[in-house]
Design a protein around this motif. Structure first.
Motif, PDB file in Angstrom:
ATOM      1  N   GLY A  12      13.980   0.615   6.119  1.00  0.00           N
ATOM      2  CA  GLY A  12      13.204   1.843   6.171  1.00  0.00           C
ATOM      3  C   GLY A  12      12.091   1.736   5.147  1.00  0.00           C
ATOM      4  O   GLY A  12      11.351   0.755   5.135  1.00  0.00           O
ATOM      5  N   GLU A  13      11.997   2.712   4.264  1.00  0.00           N
ATOM      6  CA  GLU A  13      10.999   2.667   3.191  1.00  0.00           C
ATOM      7  C   GLU A  13      11.564   2.089   1.897  1.00  0.00           C
ATOM      8  O   GLU A  13      10.822   1.864   0.944  1.00  0.00           O
ATOM      9  CB  GLU A  13      10.455   4.069   2.921  1.00  0.00           C
ATOM     10  N   ARG A  14      12.862   1.857   1.875  1.00  0.00           N
ATOM     11  CA  ARG A  14      13.515   1.364   0.658  1.00  0.00           C
ATOM     12  C   ARG A  14      13.287  -0.134   0.490  1.00  0.00           C
ATOM     13  O   ARG A  14      13.546  -0.933   1.385  1.00  0.00           O
ATOM     14  CB  ARG A  14      15.008   1.631   0.748  1.00  0.00           C
ATOM     15  N   VAL A  15      12.796  -0.526  -0.686  1.00  0.00           N
ATOM     16  CA  VAL A  15      12.655  -1.945  -1.013  1.00  0.00           C
ATOM     17  C   VAL A  15      14.030  -2.443  -1.449  1.00  0.00           C
ATOM     18  O   VAL A  15      14.612  -1.943  -2.405  1.00  0.00           O
ATOM     19  CB  VAL A  15      11.613  -2.171  -2.133  1.00  0.00           C
ATOM     20  N   VAL A  16      14.564  -3.430  -0.709  1.00  0.00           N
ATOM     21  CA  VAL A  16      15.895  -3.964  -1.002  1.00  0.00           C
ATOM     22  C   VAL A  16      15.817  -5.364  -1.599  1.00  0.00           C
ATOM     23  O   VAL A  16      16.823  -5.905  -2.052  1.00  0.00           O
ATOM     24  CB  VAL A  16      16.813  -3.931   0.231  1.00  0.00           C
ATOM     25  N   GLY A  17      14.618  -5.951  -1.591  1.00  0.00           N
ATOM     26  CA  GLY A  17      14.430  -7.258  -2.184  1.00  0.00           C
ATOM     27  C   GLY A  17      12.956  -7.592  -2.272  1.00  0.00           C
ATOM     28  O   GLY A  17      12.133  -7.000  -1.568  1.00  0.00           O
ATOM     29  N   SER A  77       0.799  -1.228   0.000  1.00  0.00           N
ATOM     30  CA  SER A  77       0.000   0.000   0.000  1.00  0.00           C
ATOM     31  C   SER A  77       0.834   1.282   0.000  1.00  0.00           C
ATOM     32  O   SER A  77       0.373   2.307  -0.507  1.00  0.00           O
ATOM     33  CB  SER A  77      -0.978   0.006   1.179  1.00  0.00           C
ATOM     34  N   THR A  78       2.033   1.264   0.531  1.00  0.00           N
ATOM     35  CA  THR A  78       2.850   2.477   0.566  1.00  0.00           C
ATOM     36  C   THR A  78       4.002   2.444  -0.441  1.00  0.00           C
ATOM     37  O   THR A  78       4.784   3.381  -0.504  1.00  0.00           O
ATOM     38  CB  THR A  78       3.430   2.700   1.979  1.00  0.00           C
ATOM     39  N   VAL A  79       4.090   1.373  -1.220  1.00  0.00           N
ATOM     40  CA  VAL A  79       5.188   1.234  -2.177  1.00  0.00           C
ATOM     41  C   VAL A  79       4.856   1.991  -3.455  1.00  0.00           C
ATOM     42  O   VAL A  79       3.762   1.863  -4.011  1.00  0.00           O
ATOM     43  CB  VAL A  79       5.454  -0.258  -2.485  1.00  0.00           C
ATOM     44  N   THR A  80       5.823   2.775  -3.910  1.00  0.00           N
ATOM     45  CA  THR A  80       5.693   3.491  -5.177  1.00  0.00           C
ATOM     46  C   THR A  80       6.796   3.015  -6.115  1.00  0.00           C
ATOM     47  O   THR A  80       7.731   2.325  -5.699  1.00  0.00           O
ATOM     48  CB  THR A  80       5.824   5.017  -4.978  1.00  0.00           C
ATOM     49  N   ALA A  81       6.706   3.412  -7.365  1.00  0.00           N
ATOM     50  CA  ALA A  81       7.731   3.042  -8.342  1.00  0.00           C
ATOM     51  C   ALA A  81       9.108   3.535  -7.901  1.00  0.00           C
ATOM     52  O   ALA A  81      10.120   2.871  -8.146  1.00  0.00           O
ATOM     53  CB  ALA A  81       7.371   3.596  -9.714  1.00  0.00           C
ATOM     54  N   GLU A  82       9.166   4.659  -7.219  1.00  0.00           N
ATOM     55  CA  GLU A  82      10.444   5.207  -6.762  1.00  0.00           C
ATOM     56  C   GLU A  82      11.136   4.283  -5.748  1.00  0.00           C
ATOM     57  O   GLU A  82      12.346   4.337  -5.586  1.00  0.00           O
ATOM     58  CB  GLU A  82      10.248   6.595  -6.151  1.00  0.00           C
ATOM     59  N   HIS A  83      10.371   3.439  -5.072  1.00  0.00           N
ATOM     60  CA  HIS A  83      10.946   2.482  -4.120  1.00  0.00           C
ATOM     61  C   HIS A  83      11.530   1.253  -4.812  1.00  0.00           C
ATOM     62  O   HIS A  83      12.149   0.417  -4.153  1.00  0.00           O
ATOM     63  CB  HIS A  83       9.863   1.994  -3.136  1.00  0.00           C
ATOM     64  N   LEU A  84      11.336   1.126  -6.113  1.00  0.00           N
ATOM     65  CA  LEU A  84      11.652  -0.109  -6.832  1.00  0.00           C
ATOM     66  C   LEU A  84      12.752   0.074  -7.866  1.00  0.00           C
ATOM     67  O   LEU A  84      12.684  -0.468  -8.965  1.00  0.00           O
ATOM     68  CB  LEU A  84      10.380  -0.653  -7.491  1.00  0.00           C
ATOM     69  N   THR A  85      13.784   0.801  -7.533  1.00  0.00           N
ATOM     70  CA  THR A  85      14.880   1.030  -8.467  1.00  0.00           C
ATOM     71  C   THR A  85      16.083   0.160  -8.111  1.00  0.00           C
ATOM     72  O   THR A  85      16.244  -0.262  -6.969  1.00  0.00           O
ATOM     73  CB  THR A  85      15.307   2.513  -8.473  1.00  0.00           C
ATOM     74  N   GLY A  86      16.919  -0.114  -9.093  1.00  0.00           N
ATOM     75  CA  GLY A  86      18.164  -0.832  -8.879  1.00  0.00           C
ATOM     76  C   GLY A  86      18.080  -2.331  -9.063  1.00  0.00           C
ATOM     77  O   GLY A  86      19.090  -3.028  -8.897  1.00  0.00           O
TER      78      GLY A  86
END
Length: 133
Positions: free
Chosen positions: A48-53, A9-18
């Motif tokens: 934090g808010e960064r998706v790492v996997g 619900s709080t994930v955006t495209a900006e969290h999904l880079t790399g």
């Protein structure tokens, strides 16, 4: 500290880079977000808010599921993040008869360590559509 969730619900495209390092025609973050939102089950690793996997499953919800993607950012690989994602996803899918993963030979030992068994499979790939566009 790495946390794990299935909540998009709080994930955006900006969290999904790399992600998708080495892919010649990688999905854009916006495409990846749509892919995750359309999945039967998802497990995200967050710092934090960064998706790492992440990993996702597609399924009929009755008998079978397929895990098409497991991705961990390069700087987080080798730290148990991918293993934890797979364990959590397997637990979320434990009500199903079969959960299949089709992967490259060099990562088969990773999945075997997590209890998956080697199998024979076939595939069809349209690399022109690899980006999902």
């Amino acid at each position: 500290m790495i946390t794990y969730t299935s909540d998009l619900s709080t994930v955006t495209a900006e969290h999904l880079t790399g992600f998708f390092v080495g892919w010649p025609n990688a999905p854009r973050p916006e495409t990846l977000l749509r892919l995750l939102q359309g999945s039967y089950r998802v497990v995200l690793a967050l710092e934090g808010e960064r998706v790492v996997g992440f990993a996702n499953a597609v399924s009929d919800g009755v008998l079978s599921a397929y895990v098409p993607l497991l991705e961990v950012l390069p700087e987080y690989q080798g730290r148990g993040v991918g293993s934890q994602i797979v364990r959590r996803l397997a637990r979320d899918l434990s009500h199903l008869y079969m959960v299949d993963v089709l992967c490259d030979e060099d990562v088969v030992p990773f999945y075997e360590r997590l209890g998956l068994r080697r199998a024979t499979g076939v595939m069809l790939r349209n690399y022109e559509r690899q980006s999902g566009e």
